[in-house]
Write a protein that holds these residues in place. Structure first.
Motif, short mmCIF file in Angstrom:
data_model
loop_
_atom_site.label_atom_id
_atom_site.label_comp_id
_atom_site.label_asym_id
_atom_site.label_seq_id
_atom_site.Cartn_x
_atom_site.Cartn_y
_atom_site.Cartn_z
N THR A 29 43.16 29.94 -34.99
CA THR A 29 43.12 31.40 -34.97
C THR A 29 43.09 32.00 -36.37
OG1 THR A 29 45.51 31.47 -34.81
CG2 THR A 29 44.26 31.55 -32.76
N LYS B 231 36.53 32.51 -38.05
CA LYS B 231 36.14 33.91 -38.24
C LYS B 231 35.64 34.54 -36.94
CE LYS B 231 33.43 36.91 -41.21
NZ LYS B 231 32.51 37.04 -42.30
N TRP C 263 38.57 35.67 -34.90
CA TRP C 263 39.16 36.88 -35.48
C TRP C 263 38.33 38.11 -35.12
CZ3 TRP C 263 43.67 38.19 -37.29
CH2 TRP C 263 43.80 39.37 -37.99
N GLU C 264 37.02 38.02 -35.22
CA GLU C 264 36.16 39.16 -34.88
C GLU C 264 36.25 39.51 -33.40
OE1 GLU C 264 32.35 37.94 -36.24
OE2 GLU C 264 32.79 38.37 -38.34
N THR D 257 38.83 38.97 -31.40
CA THR D 257 40.14 39.57 -31.16
C THR D 257 40.17 41.01 -31.63
OG1 THR D 257 41.17 37.41 -31.44
CG2 THR D 257 42.60 39.33 -31.61
N ASP D 258 39.60 41.26 -32.81
CA ASP D 258 39.56 42.62 -33.33
C ASP D 258 38.73 43.52 -32.42
OD1 ASP D 258 40.21 44.57 -35.27
OD2 ASP D 258 38.18 44.40 -36.06
N LYS D 259 37.62 43.00 -31.94
CA LYS D 259 36.77 43.78 -31.03
C LYS D 259 37.51 44.11 -29.74
CE LYS D 259 32.10 43.61 -29.12
NZ LYS D 259 30.91 42.78 -28.96
N LYS D 260 38.29 43.15 -29.23
CA LYS D 260 39.06 43.38 -28.00
C LYS D 260 40.10 44.48 -28.22
CE LYS D 260 42.43 40.72 -26.84
NZ LYS D 260 43.31 39.65 -26.40
N PHE D 261 40.81 44.42 -29.34
CA PHE D 261 41.83 45.43 -29.61
C PHE D 261 41.22 46.81 -29.80
CE2 PHE D 261 44.79 41.93 -31.10
CZ PHE D 261 45.60 42.04 -29.99
N GLN D 262 40.04 46.88 -30.41
CA GLN D 262 39.40 48.17 -30.63
C GLN D 262 38.84 48.75 -29.34
OE1 GLN D 262 39.64 49.82 -33.42
NE2 GLN D 262 40.69 48.10 -34.40
#
Length: 79
Positions: free
Chosen positions: A37, A41, A44-45, A47-52
């Motif tokens: 994790t 990369k 990470w992208e 996960t960030d997309k899911k949170f956004q």
């Protein structure tokens, strides 16, 4: 005279701390591996997309430091 010993001691302690950090975190002298994790990369992208993409269920956006965001109105004391 004691100033050079203090400065030398500070520089030496920073060098020891840096070397210890590199040995433990980067070289893994105590074993272990870097988690996927952290190193992946794409993960990470994603996960960030899911949170956004999560919908907001709260109220309007909150300012973290409201005091610095205030617009102070200075009124003239004379009429």
């Amino acid at each position: 005279m004691s100033g050079k010993y203090i400065i030398a001691g500070l520089i030496g302690s920073f060098a020891i701390a840096y070397a210890s950090d590199v040995l433990v975190a980067q070289k893994k002298v105590f074993g272990g591996t870097t988690p996927r994790t952290v190193s992946d990369k794409e993960w990470w992208e994603a996960t960030d997309k899911k949170f956004q993409s999560w919908p907001r269920t709260a109220g309007p956006p909150v300012v973290m430091n409201p005091i610095s965001r205030q617009n102070f109105i200075v009124k003239d004391l004379e009429p």
